[in-house]
Design a protein around this motif. Structure first.
Motif, PDB file in Angstrom:
ATOM      1  N   ILE A  89       0.664  50.791 -31.476  1.00  0.00           N
ATOM      2  CA  ILE A  89      -0.231  51.342 -32.480  1.00  0.00           C
ATOM      3  C   ILE A  89       0.570  51.947 -33.450  1.00  0.00           C
ATOM      4  O   ILE A  89       1.647  52.608 -33.185  1.00  0.00           O
ATOM      5  CB  ILE A  89      -1.003  52.448 -31.528  1.00  0.00           C
ATOM      6  CG1 ILE A  89      -1.707  51.786 -30.425  1.00  0.00           C
ATOM      7  CG2 ILE A  89      -1.910  53.060 -32.573  1.00  0.00           C
ATOM      8  CD1 ILE A  89      -2.390  52.737 -29.519  1.00  0.00           C
ATOM      9  N   LEU A  98       3.057  50.778 -26.331  1.00  0.00           N
ATOM     10  CA  LEU A  98       2.641  51.386 -24.876  1.00  0.00           C
ATOM     11  C   LEU A  98       2.364  49.974 -24.053  1.00  0.00           C
ATOM     12  O   LEU A  98       2.050  48.962 -24.256  1.00  0.00           O
ATOM     13  CB  LEU A  98       1.137  51.974 -25.200  1.00  0.00           C
ATOM     14  CG  LEU A  98       0.924  53.051 -26.048  1.00  0.00           C
ATOM     15  CD1 LEU A  98      -0.439  53.341 -26.281  1.00  0.00           C
ATOM     16  CD2 LEU A  98       1.859  54.195 -25.861  1.00  0.00           C
ATOM     17  N   GLN A 102      -3.695  52.272 -20.860  1.00  0.00           N
ATOM     18  CA  GLN A 102      -3.600  53.659 -21.603  1.00  0.00           C
ATOM     19  C   GLN A 102      -4.825  53.947 -22.333  1.00  0.00           C
ATOM     20  O   GLN A 102      -5.536  53.155 -22.839  1.00  0.00           O
ATOM     21  CB  GLN A 102      -2.222  53.295 -22.482  1.00  0.00           C
ATOM     22  CG  GLN A 102      -1.027  52.998 -21.897  1.00  0.00           C
ATOM     23  CD  GLN A 102      -0.091  54.498 -21.803  1.00  0.00           C
ATOM     24  OE1 GLN A 102      -0.139  55.450 -22.354  1.00  0.00           O
ATOM     25  NE2 GLN A 102       0.401  54.146 -20.511  1.00  0.00           N
ATOM     26  N   ILE A 103      -4.934  55.256 -22.800  1.00  0.00           N
ATOM     27  CA  ILE A 103      -5.815  55.768 -23.747  1.00  0.00           C
ATOM     28  C   ILE A 103      -5.202  56.315 -24.924  1.00  0.00           C
ATOM     29  O   ILE A 103      -4.126  57.148 -24.621  1.00  0.00           O
ATOM     30  CB  ILE A 103      -6.907  56.448 -23.132  1.00  0.00           C
ATOM     31  CG1 ILE A 103      -8.026  56.849 -24.279  1.00  0.00           C
ATOM     32  CG2 ILE A 103      -6.375  57.889 -22.518  1.00  0.00           C
ATOM     33  CD1 ILE A 103      -9.225  57.527 -23.438  1.00  0.00           C
ATOM     34  N   ALA A 104      -5.563  56.132 -26.049  1.00  0.00           N
ATOM     35  CA  ALA A 104      -4.949  56.670 -27.230  1.00  0.00           C
ATOM     36  C   ALA A 104      -5.915  57.368 -28.376  1.00  0.00           C
ATOM     37  O   ALA A 104      -7.001  56.758 -28.503  1.00  0.00           O
ATOM     38  CB  ALA A 104      -3.986  55.776 -28.057  1.00  0.00           C
ATOM     39  N   LEU A 164      -1.300  61.012 -33.636  1.00  0.00           N
ATOM     40  CA  LEU A 164      -1.203  60.017 -32.597  1.00  0.00           C
ATOM     41  C   LEU A 164      -0.805  60.501 -31.188  1.00  0.00           C
ATOM     42  O   LEU A 164       0.238  61.115 -31.083  1.00  0.00           O
ATOM     43  CB  LEU A 164      -0.357  58.878 -32.933  1.00  0.00           C
ATOM     44  CG  LEU A 164      -0.543  57.651 -32.033  1.00  0.00           C
ATOM     45  CD1 LEU A 164      -1.796  56.975 -31.748  1.00  0.00           C
ATOM     46  CD2 LEU A 164       0.651  56.597 -32.419  1.00  0.00           C
ATOM     47  N   ARG A 165      -1.777  60.521 -30.363  1.00  0.00           N
ATOM     48  CA  ARG A 165      -1.343  60.916 -28.775  1.00  0.00           C
ATOM     49  C   ARG A 165      -2.031  59.835 -27.759  1.00  0.00           C
ATOM     50  O   ARG A 165      -2.894  59.184 -28.165  1.00  0.00           O
ATOM     51  CB  ARG A 165      -2.373  62.291 -28.606  1.00  0.00           C
ATOM     52  CG  ARG A 165      -1.957  63.438 -29.592  1.00  0.00           C
ATOM     53  CD  ARG A 165      -2.966  64.324 -29.198  1.00  0.00           C
ATOM     54  NE  ARG A 165      -3.040  65.523 -30.395  1.00  0.00           N
ATOM     55  CZ  ARG A 165      -2.497  66.581 -30.307  1.00  0.00           C
ATOM     56  NH1 ARG A 165      -1.686  66.742 -29.260  1.00  0.00           N
ATOM     57  NH2 ARG A 165      -2.451  67.355 -31.502  1.00  0.00           N
ATOM     58  N   HIS A 166      -1.144  59.816 -26.800  1.00  0.00           N
ATOM     59  CA  HIS A 166      -1.745  58.660 -25.880  1.00  0.00           C
ATOM     60  C   HIS A 166      -1.351  59.227 -24.411  1.00  0.00           C
ATOM     61  O   HIS A 166      -0.515  59.921 -24.247  1.00  0.00           O
ATOM     62  CB  HIS A 166      -0.853  57.256 -26.133  1.00  0.00           C
ATOM     63  CG  HIS A 166       0.589  57.538 -26.381  1.00  0.00           C
ATOM     64  ND1 HIS A 166       1.513  57.391 -25.343  1.00  0.00           N
ATOM     65  CD2 HIS A 166       1.360  57.656 -27.557  1.00  0.00           C
ATOM     66  CE1 HIS A 166       2.809  57.812 -25.949  1.00  0.00           C
ATOM     67  NE2 HIS A 166       2.763  57.733 -27.304  1.00  0.00           N
ATOM     68  N   TYR A 167      -1.934  58.546 -23.484  1.00  0.00           N
ATOM     69  CA  TYR A 167      -1.876  59.022 -21.812  1.00  0.00           C
ATOM     70  C   TYR A 167      -1.937  57.727 -21.267  1.00  0.00           C
ATOM     71  O   TYR A 167      -3.011  57.015 -21.302  1.00  0.00           O
ATOM     72  CB  TYR A 167      -2.953  60.179 -21.922  1.00  0.00           C
ATOM     73  CG  TYR A 167      -3.064  61.299 -22.794  1.00  0.00           C
ATOM     74  CD1 TYR A 167      -2.498  62.374 -22.616  1.00  0.00           C
ATOM     75  CD2 TYR A 167      -3.981  61.204 -24.079  1.00  0.00           C
ATOM     76  CE1 TYR A 167      -2.404  63.431 -23.467  1.00  0.00           C
ATOM     77  CE2 TYR A 167      -3.999  62.320 -24.910  1.00  0.00           C
ATOM     78  CZ  TYR A 167      -3.284  63.288 -24.904  1.00  0.00           C
ATOM     79  OH  TYR A 167      -3.483  64.336 -25.646  1.00  0.00           O
ATOM     80  N   SER A 168      -1.377  57.869 -20.032  1.00  0.00           N
ATOM     81  CA  SER A 168      -1.485  56.781 -19.197  1.00  0.00           C
ATOM     82  C   SER A 168      -2.805  57.039 -18.196  1.00  0.00           C
ATOM     83  O   SER A 168      -3.163  58.161 -17.760  1.00  0.00           O
ATOM     84  CB  SER A 168      -0.220  56.974 -17.947  1.00  0.00           C
ATOM     85  OG  SER A 168      -0.553  55.937 -17.059  1.00  0.00           O
TER      86      SER A 168
END
Length: 302
Positions: A89, A98, A102-104, A164-168
């Motif tokens: 991304i 990533l 994941q969610i971003a 931009l933020r992302h999480y497992s």
């Protein structure tokens, strides 16, 4: 009403409505079965299906290896959900490589996502993205205003701004927590804990929402969605009960104040994702339920 084993039974009851039930419902569910309908876009990047709700557009994308999706001058924050596939991304000068699952949350402006190995990515956008609304087969479904859904208002911007933020999504199940919930300024996404095999028909949870839609995205498996329209004082609002059988991938947008419950019935893995635009206040008020709550303030905090 929630089954006593359902964590949502812990939610504070909604304030009692005053006066007679509101009329002017004129609301229909919105259904998309991606498995038996043609995509709205098909090119070298892959295939994309669209469906809209009152406030949002969902894009279900099956990407070819190396396929890329781009947004230019995006007006507000949007969501990318990668249930399995790795993704790259870019958002302005920020980049993220990533792994799958994941969610971003992607800020306004120019951005793109590439799936090197191909696979599924789901994009969630508000209806401020008018170009995407126009691609939806049900683009005109909300020409008649929905009296029960207020105008969309984004939640407060984080103190450090939109970036931009992302999480497992690899979060272990926790007793008393409902699924795996993430939120941003525009959406709340609940990756429900996967269910192996059918749900016990003796422990379903019929309930309703007074003033927001629920978008239920079925990624895998089979579900029955059960809908019941309340009887208001105006018989024009009445509808017969509906029982909708779907497999994945599919989407059902449930309007308020329709009573609903969904029952997994597939013998294998059943994976449902619930989506709300804007985020839900009641879920946000439960300590520990929103996994990225520290990054995004609520309206009371903003």
């Amino acid at each position: 009403m929630y089954d006593k084993s359902d964590p949502r039974s812990q939610l504070a009851p909604a304030p009692a409505a005053k006066g007679k039930p509101p009329t002017g419902l004129i609301a229909e569910e919105q259904l998309a079965t991606f498995y038996d309908s043609p995509p709205q876009i098909e090119d070298d990047n892959g295939r994309i299906w669209f469906i809209r709700g009152h406030n949002f557009v969902l894009a279900y994308c099956e990407m070819a290896p190396g396929g890329t999706l781009s947004r230019g001058d995006q007006p507000d924050e949007y969501v990318l959900l990668m249930p399995e596939a790795p993704a790259q991304i870019t958002a302005g000068e920020a980049q993220a490589d990533l792994p799958g699952h994941q969610i971003a949350f992607v800020p306004p402006g120019d951005s793109q996502v590439t799936l090197p190995e191909g696979g599924v990515v789901i994009g969630l956008f508000t209806t401020a993205s008018a170009d995407l609304v126009a691609l939806c087969p049900n683009a005109r479904a909300y020409d008649t205003p929905r009296s029960h859904v207020p105008a969309f208002e984004p939640w407060p911007t984080p103190p450090d701004g939109l970036r931009l933020r992302h999480y497992s999504l690899d979060v272990p199940k926790a007793e008393g927590r409902f699924g795996r919930i993430f939120r941003c300024t525009t959406f709340m996404v609940n990756m429900l804990d996967p269910r192996e095999g059918p749900r016990d028909p003796a422990s379903v949870s019929p309930h309703h929402h007074d003033d927001f839609e629920q978008c239920s995205l079925l990624l895998e498996g089979a579900y029955d969605h059960h809908l019941r329209w309340p009887w208001t004082t105006d018989m024009a609002d009445w509808r017969p009960d509906r029982h909708i059988e779907v497999t994945g991938p599919s989407v059902l947008v449930i309007p308020p104040p329709v009573i609903h419950t969904s029952r997994a019935k597939g013998d294998g893995l059943n994976q449902l994702v619930d989506i709300f635009c804007p985020p839900r206040a009641d879920f946000s008020a439960k300590p520990g339920w929103v996994l990225n709550a520290e990054d995004y303030p609520t309206p009371n905090q903003g």
